[in-house]
Write a protein that holds these residues in place. Structure first.
Motif, mmCIF file in Angstrom:
data_model
loop_
_atom_site.group_PDB
_atom_site.id
_atom_site.type_symbol
_atom_site.label_atom_id
_atom_site.label_comp_id
_atom_site.label_asym_id
_atom_site.label_seq_id
_atom_site.Cartn_x
_atom_site.Cartn_y
_atom_site.Cartn_z
ATOM 1 N N ILE A 184 0.857 -1.182 0.000
ATOM 2 C CA ILE A 184 0.000 0.000 0.000
ATOM 3 C C ILE A 184 0.893 1.233 0.000
ATOM 4 O O ILE A 184 1.752 1.375 0.870
ATOM 5 C CB ILE A 184 -0.890 0.026 1.263
ATOM 6 N N SER A 185 0.702 2.103 -0.978
ATOM 7 C CA SER A 185 1.496 3.322 -1.053
ATOM 8 C C SER A 185 0.654 4.522 -0.639
ATOM 9 O O SER A 185 -0.449 4.712 -1.154
ATOM 10 C CB SER A 185 2.037 3.511 -2.470
ATOM 11 N N LEU A 186 1.173 5.310 0.289
ATOM 12 C CA LEU A 186 0.458 6.508 0.757
ATOM 13 C C LEU A 186 0.735 7.638 -0.220
ATOM 14 O O LEU A 186 1.863 8.124 -0.309
ATOM 15 C CB LEU A 186 0.920 6.901 2.171
ATOM 16 N N LEU A 187 -0.295 8.007 -0.967
ATOM 17 C CA LEU A 187 -0.117 8.976 -2.049
ATOM 18 C C LEU A 187 -0.765 10.303 -1.674
ATOM 19 O O LEU A 187 -1.972 10.393 -1.478
ATOM 20 C CB LEU A 187 -0.738 8.420 -3.340
ATOM 21 N N SER A 188 0.072 11.336 -1.577
ATOM 22 C CA SER A 188 -0.446 12.684 -1.350
ATOM 23 C C SER A 188 -0.328 13.416 -2.679
ATOM 24 O O SER A 188 0.023 12.831 -3.679
ATOM 25 C CB SER A 188 0.376 13.378 -0.271
ATOM 26 N N GLY A 189 -0.595 14.695 -2.667
ATOM 27 C CA GLY A 189 -0.483 15.426 -3.929
ATOM 28 C C GLY A 189 0.886 16.039 -4.133
ATOM 29 O O GLY A 189 1.101 16.774 -5.084
ATOM 30 N N GLY A 190 1.834 15.730 -3.230
ATOM 31 C CA GLY A 190 3.129 16.403 -3.276
ATOM 32 C C GLY A 190 4.075 15.825 -4.310
ATOM 33 O O GLY A 190 3.695 15.014 -5.151
ATOM 34 N N LEU A 191 5.336 16.257 -4.215
ATOM 35 C CA LEU A 191 6.349 15.789 -5.158
ATOM 36 C C LEU A 191 6.863 14.399 -4.807
ATOM 37 O O LEU A 191 7.235 13.620 -5.679
ATOM 38 C CB LEU A 191 7.549 16.751 -5.119
ATOM 39 N N ASP A 192 6.904 14.115 -3.505
ATOM 40 C CA ASP A 192 7.651 12.945 -3.044
ATOM 41 C C ASP A 192 6.946 11.606 -3.258
ATOM 42 O O ASP A 192 7.540 10.661 -3.781
ATOM 43 C CB ASP A 192 7.962 13.097 -1.551
ATOM 44 N N SER A 193 5.675 11.527 -2.853
ATOM 45 C CA SER A 193 5.060 10.198 -2.845
ATOM 46 C C SER A 193 4.824 9.599 -4.243
ATOM 47 O O SER A 193 4.886 8.370 -4.383
ATOM 48 C CB SER A 193 3.786 10.176 -2.005
ATOM 49 N N PRO A 194 4.599 10.404 -5.313
ATOM 50 C CA PRO A 194 4.556 9.755 -6.633
ATOM 51 C C PRO A 194 5.913 9.126 -6.986
ATOM 52 O O PRO A 194 5.970 8.049 -7.575
ATOM 53 C CB PRO A 194 4.216 10.903 -7.594
ATOM 54 N N VAL A 195 6.998 9.788 -6.558
ATOM 55 C CA VAL A 195 8.330 9.251 -6.853
ATOM 56 C C VAL A 195 8.592 7.984 -6.032
ATOM 57 O O VAL A 195 9.098 6.981 -6.551
ATOM 58 C CB VAL A 195 9.428 10.312 -6.591
ATOM 59 N N SER A 196 8.222 8.016 -4.741
ATOM 60 C CA SER A 196 8.461 6.813 -3.922
ATOM 61 C C SER A 196 7.620 5.644 -4.438
ATOM 62 O O SER A 196 8.084 4.493 -4.455
ATOM 63 C CB SER A 196 8.177 7.083 -2.442
ATOM 64 N N SER A 197 6.412 5.932 -4.907
ATOM 65 C CA SER A 197 5.562 4.862 -5.466
ATOM 66 C C SER A 197 6.221 4.276 -6.704
ATOM 67 O O SER A 197 6.323 3.051 -6.864
ATOM 68 C CB SER A 197 4.193 5.429 -5.857
ATOM 69 N N TRP A 198 6.671 5.176 -7.574
ATOM 70 C CA TRP A 198 7.335 4.737 -8.816
ATOM 71 C C TRP A 198 8.555 3.875 -8.503
ATOM 72 O O TRP A 198 8.781 2.837 -9.117
ATOM 73 C CB TRP A 198 7.726 5.977 -9.627
ATOM 74 N N MET A 199 9.351 4.308 -7.504
ATOM 75 C CA MET A 199 10.577 3.566 -7.193
ATOM 76 C C MET A 199 10.285 2.149 -6.715
ATOM 77 O O MET A 199 10.996 1.210 -7.070
ATOM 78 C CB MET A 199 11.399 4.319 -6.138
ATOM 79 N N MET A 200 9.251 1.984 -5.916
ATOM 80 C CA MET A 200 8.941 0.634 -5.435
ATOM 81 C C MET A 200 8.296 -0.201 -6.533
ATOM 82 O O MET A 200 8.546 -1.407 -6.619
ATOM 83 C CB MET A 200 8.061 0.681 -4.188
ATOM 84 N N ALA A 201 7.482 0.434 -7.396
ATOM 85 C CA ALA A 201 6.920 -0.315 -8.536
ATOM 86 C C ALA A 201 8.055 -0.806 -9.422
ATOM 87 O O ALA A 201 8.020 -1.908 -9.963
ATOM 88 C CB ALA A 201 5.959 0.573 -9.327
#
Ligand code: ATP
Ligand code: MG
Length: 392
Positions: A184-201
């Motif tokens: 489960i990825s915690l996705l906010s509207g900021g810069l960081d969480s889309p990148v962290s999601s991408w990195m784990m995918a």
């Protein structure tokens, strides 16, 4: 579109996986086929550690497919190629025709050959020399230069055909989505969480997103922005489920009952608890956040300890050691930057303390939290949860 043109996708770490190699390859073929579907009808199969993607009609959008192939995790390089008979004549004719434009703008070239078919009568050097010699005659203005040529003509002798192509371009790398577990990825509207999601995918993790909303303090636009970020990620991971979780009551209760310096930390503990509950229900085995050590008060080492105190499953923080400039560079590369910087508020930015604690102790935060009905707040929040499937 050049008749017969197709794609050769080279596998990265997948080839190293020994016993599991077969399931990695199957997964990668399935993921590739799914990603290419929207670009037309393609036949996708694997032979000798190379994925072949061949259009089956002449209406396929080859440019879109080329871009899509480069976003498939597990692929290290992508080449547009044309198959031909495995004779020197046929290879030369194909290269002359297919790479005519590239030859026209080059001053020097070389041929690089590879044989996946080891029974082929010529070895790689002999084949490169034979093909190179004839191409030099066909394009007299282009000199052979084996050290730093403008153009490298690649010839691959494979099972059924020879393949001719210009240099391959880098793929997305990593491992096929689905081979690294489910999180489960915690996705906010900021810069960081889309990148962290991408990195784990990219490490093969199948993602499911959680987004907390606090209406009326947060707007519909803020939520739509997060759905758009998820949509941008689907180009890499395929369709994504986004859980929308109401957070207003929790934030209001925290504001009413807890010391201001702990607002953010207590809020983060609720986010982790709720995400863990959703993960358990979904069978996911880890949580992912976009936290980076020291970036804000809630991301100091002690603050992370306070947050982790409420979780039992691993919390993956791929950005933990990255600088903001590196994170921004990645967000531009993967295409989420422009959406991330849209100015809508996140629930993290409402009720932010003026002086947040940066060296919090777990026992102090627990005491500060004691006035809250944690179970009741969680139950009501989860009751109001909805989810949306975001499709590529
Ligand atoms: P981001 O750029 O990802 O918003 P941030 O630097 O703003 O991160 P915080 O706002 O403290 O940092 O959030 C830390 C992490 O908590 C985020 O990276 C994200 O994983 C998660 N998070 C924050 N707000 C939300 C939210 N509204 N819904 C889901 N997860 C959230
Ligand atoms: Mg944020």
């Amino acid at each position: 579109m050049r008749q017969n043109e197709m794609f050769l996708l080279k596998l990265g770490e997948v080839v190293l996986k020994g016993q599991n190699r077969r399931s990695f390859e199957d997964r990668l073929v399935a993921n590739t086929a799914r990603r290419l579907k929207s670009c037309g009808s393609f036949q996708v199969y694997i032979r000798q550690s190379t994925i072949y993607a061949e259009p089956t009609t002449d209406t396929c959008d080859m440019e879109a497919a080329y871009a899509a192939a480069r976003q498939v995790f597990g692929v290290v390089s992508v080449a547009r190629a044309v198959p031909c008979e495995k004779t020197v004549e046929s290879i030369v004719e194909t290269a002359r025709d297919y790479l005519a434009d590239a030859f026209a703008s080059a001053k020097s070239f070389k041929v690089e050959s590879k044989r996946a078919d080891k029974n082929y009568p010529l070895n790689s050097i002999q084949l490169s020399q034979a093909v190179g010699g004839e191409l030099a005659e066909a394009f007299p203005h282009v000199a052979v230069d084996v050290h730093s040529p403008d153009l490298t003509v690649h010839v691959e002798i494979r099972e059924k055909h020879a393949y001719v192509h210009a240099p391959a371009v880098p793929g997305a790398g990593g491992l096929p989505v689905g081979m690294g577990g489910h999180a489960i990825s915690l996705l906010s509207g900021g810069l960081d969480s889309p990148v962290s999601s991408w990195m784990m995918a990219r490490r093969g993790v199948e993602l499911e997103m959680v987004h907390f909303v606090s209406p009326p303090y947060t707007s519909q636009q803020a939520q739509d922005k997060v759905l758009e970020l998820a949509h941008l990620l689907t180009a890499y991971c395929g369709r994504l489920r986004v859980h929308i979780v109401p957070f207003t009551e929790i934030q209001e209760q925290i504001r009413k009952n807890c010391p201001e310096e702990y607002f953010t930390l207590i809020m983060r503990r609720f986010m982790m608890r709720l995400s863990q509950a959703i993960a358990r229900r979904a069978g996911a085995k880890a949580l992912i956040t976009g936290e980076s050590l020291g970036q804000v008060a809630s991301q100091t080492m002690m603050a992370l300890g306070v947050t982790d105190d409420v979780t039992e499953m691993p919390v993956l923080r791929p950005l933990i050691g990255m600088d903001k400039v590196e994170i921004i560079r990645l967000s531009r590369e993967i295409g989420t930057y422009d959406t991330s910087i849209l100015p809508y508020e996140d629930c993290c930015t409402v009720f932010t303390p003026r002086h947040p604690a940066t060296r919090p102790k777990v026992e102090d935060v627990c005491a500060a939290e004691a006035k809250l009905d944690v179970d009741g707040l969680m139950a009501r929040s989860l009751e109001g949860e909805e989810w949306i499937w975001v499709k590529p």
